[in-house]
Design a protein around this motif. Structure first.
Motif, short mmCIF file in Angstrom:
data_model
loop_
_atom_site.label_atom_id
_atom_site.label_comp_id
_atom_site.label_asym_id
_atom_site.label_seq_id
_atom_site.Cartn_x
_atom_site.Cartn_y
_atom_site.Cartn_z
N TYR A 133 1.53 -1.31 0.03
CA TYR A 133 0.04 0.12 0.20
C TYR A 133 0.75 1.50 0.32
N ASN A 134 2.07 1.45 0.99
CA ASN A 134 3.23 2.44 0.50
C ASN A 134 4.78 2.15 0.21
N ILE A 135 4.56 3.20 0.82
CA ILE A 135 6.60 2.96 0.30
C ILE A 135 7.06 2.23 1.35
N ASP A 136 6.83 2.45 2.44
CA ASP A 136 6.99 1.90 3.95
C ASP A 136 6.59 0.73 4.30
N GLU A 137 5.60 -0.32 3.50
CA GLU A 137 5.39 -1.38 3.74
C GLU A 137 5.76 -1.87 2.59
N VAL A 138 6.16 -1.30 1.01
CA VAL A 138 7.01 -2.05 0.29
C VAL A 138 8.16 -2.78 0.25
N ARG A 139 9.34 -1.60 1.36
CA ARG A 139 10.46 -1.81 1.32
C ARG A 139 10.43 -3.31 2.95
N ARG A 140 9.37 -2.79 3.83
CA ARG A 140 9.60 -4.21 4.17
C ARG A 140 9.59 -5.54 4.21
N VAL A 141 8.26 -4.75 2.91
CA VAL A 141 7.97 -6.32 2.59
C VAL A 141 9.83 -7.08 1.25
N THR A 142 10.11 -6.58 0.37
CA THR A 142 11.17 -6.36 -0.18
C THR A 142 12.30 -6.56 0.28
N GLU A 143 12.66 -6.60 1.89
CA GLU A 143 13.78 -6.64 2.59
C GLU A 143 13.37 -7.86 3.26
N ALA A 144 12.36 -8.42 3.85
CA ALA A 144 11.49 -9.71 4.18
C ALA A 144 12.19 -10.87 3.60
N ALA A 145 11.70 -10.56 1.84
CA ALA A 145 11.34 -11.66 0.63
C ALA A 145 13.36 -12.30 0.81
N THR A 146 14.12 -11.03 0.51
CA THR A 146 15.61 -10.91 0.32
C THR A 146 15.76 -12.10 1.14
N LYS A 147 15.26 -11.35 2.67
CA LYS A 147 16.17 -12.36 4.21
C LYS A 147 15.49 -13.86 3.43
N ALA A 148 14.58 -14.10 3.51
CA ALA A 148 14.01 -15.22 3.31
C ALA A 148 13.86 -16.30 2.71
N GLY A 149 14.98 -16.13 0.98
CA GLY A 149 15.47 -16.34 0.19
C GLY A 149 14.42 -17.25 -0.51
N VAL A 150 13.05 -16.62 -0.73
CA VAL A 150 11.98 -17.74 -1.42
C VAL A 150 11.79 -17.31 -2.75
N VAL A 151 11.08 -17.98 -3.50
CA VAL A 151 10.47 -17.77 -4.91
C VAL A 151 9.44 -16.20 -4.60
N THR A 152 9.44 -15.21 -4.64
CA THR A 152 8.09 -14.00 -4.92
C THR A 152 8.02 -14.31 -6.30
N GLN A 153 6.76 -13.23 -6.68
CA GLN A 153 6.39 -13.25 -8.14
C GLN A 153 5.52 -11.83 -8.21
#
Length: 446
Positions: A133-153
């Protein structure tokens, strides 16, 4: 006729196509394993995501979740073995450890809240656009995905189309020279109409203020869960229609959230754009609750690698580029125009052309170098099973979504902003903070 060095074209396109796909961790023990997938949001686009992914034959629909009971029951008819939930938090509490992946197709304002638990559990995620919904949420989700090392789309389905691939190849080949500006326009307008249509207040697209009446909540809808982290307000059907919520700042971000994810995807991909340096927007005075139907934004991107500076111009609703208004390019309702030093490329979802046409009359495109996608959903399923990568992972979709949101931030503060991407703030513009992040309603957290 413009001469194209075929060998340079092939070398450049091959290298950049490879760089566009980042390695992603796979969790399944074997490609023969069937994925257990939970689907959060199964109406509208969610229904299509569910059926397309289920049709791959490689997944078990383990759980379905929706705040609309009729959507939930409709999906249950097709997938009777799936566990049913209204609250995605209960889905994670009950089945989080058993799932391999999650598909999020809720409204925009709950994307991050439905996605983050999966990432924290180390599950693969497919999330509809915009990523959050906003930039802060986007950044947190992006960083969490990198940390998790999972497949995203992220659900920018057109990214998998062949047309975008051909345009990326042409832009990167240098066939139109150095690209210094891009113009992106869309005719769809999710937002406040700029003319006075007060006589049509019965039509959701012409409503100009928050409804005052208190209406009973339909029995099939859990209104409190639909609101999720957004501020409390009484139920009204003007918010919950299939696309009505896009218009309201509390739930979405208008046309930019919807079509910016798709149309700005092409220049972002072709030109390897990242965080813009400055953004300025123009339009009618911002409404406190409703996004604009008509608006223009100008992004300045600094030079990167062997690419020079780029100016990206966004137009939505009634405004169009000067070249369009002057009749110097075809009057496509929506389009992406790359302006290079020796020519132009005009594209939309399904077709493209080189301009001026007479100068490229004898041009013959070389053989494609970016392989066709097996399908936007299908490549996510395959990547989860250890076969290939996705075209729009969160590492790519996150910066794209942040840039789109910045157009609305600039519009709402009413002045040119300078973006400090590292610190997630607008330089010397504290009034922008309220549009970059917000505190969720009690009971909700990331």
């Amino acid at each position: 006729m413009i001469d194209l060095n075929r060998r340079n074209f092939l070398a450049t396109s091959s290298a950049t196509a490879l760089a566009a796909s980042l390695p992603q961790t796979r969790l399944l023990a074997s490609p023969n394993d069937r994925m257990k997938v939970g689907f959060i949001g199964v109406g509208g686009r969610g229904r299509r995501n569910l059926e397309t992914i289920a049709a791959t034959g490689a997944v078990d629909v383990a759980a379905i979740c929706d705040v609309h009971d009729h959507f939930l029951m409709g999906a249950a008819i097709t997938h009777p073995g799936a566990a049913k939930f209204t609250d995605f938090r209960r889905l994670y509490d009950s089945l989080g450890d058993q799932l391999d992946a999650v598909v999020v197709s809720t409204t925009e304002h709950t994307h991050a809240y439905a996605t983050m638990p999966a990432l924290k559990l180390g599950k693969h995620v497919y999330c509809e656009k915009p990523l959050a919904y906003n930039i802060d949420e986007v950044r947190r989700v992006t960083e969490a995905a990198t940390k998790a090392g999972v497949v995203t789309q992220m659900g920018t389905q057109i990214h998998a189309g062949d047309n975008f691939r051909r345009v990326v190849e042409l832009v990167r080949s240098g066939v139109i020279g150095s690209v210094s500006e891009v113009h992106v326009w869309v005719d769809r307008a999710w937002g406040l109409q700029s003319k006075d249509d007060s006589q049509r207040n019965d039509d959701p697209i012409f409503v100009r203020q928050r409804p005052n009446e208190r209406l009973p909540v339909p029995k099939h809808l859990d209104w409190d869960l639909w609101l999720g982290p957004a501020p409390q307000r009484p139920y009204h059907p003007i918010y919950t229609g299939s696309t009505n919520w896009y218009r309201w700042w509390d739930f979405g971000n208008g046309t930019m959230s919807d079509l910016g994810s798709h149309f700005n995807d092409l220049p972002f991909w072709a030109l390897r754009l990242d965080a813009p340096k400055t953004i300025e927007a123009f339009g009618p005075p911002p409404h406190p609750e409703i996004a604009p139907a008509t608006m223009r934004a100008v992004y300045q991107y600094e030079a990167r690698g062997d690419r020079g500076p780029v100016e990206l111009n966004w137009y939505q609703g009634a405004v169009k580029p000067d070249l369009w208004n002057a009749g110097e390019i075809p009057h496509w309702k929506s389009g992406i125009l790359f302006v290079g030093s020796t020519g132009m490329i005009l594209s939309d979802y399904s077709k493209h052309m080189l301009l001026p046409e007479n100068e490229f009359a004898e041009f013959v495109a070389p053989e494609p170098t970016i392989a066709s996608s097996i399908g936007h959903h299908e490549e996510w399923v395959a990547a989860c099973r250890g076969e290939g990568t996705t075209g729009s992972p969160f590492s790519y979709a996150g910066p794209l979504t942040e840039a789109n949101h910045l157009g609305n931030v600039a519009y709402r503060v009413g002045k040119k902003i300078t973006w400090d991407a590292r610190n997630i703030r607008c330089v010397d513009c504290p009034e922008a903070d309220q549009f970059i992040r917000r505190e969720p309603r009690d009971g909700w957290s990331l």
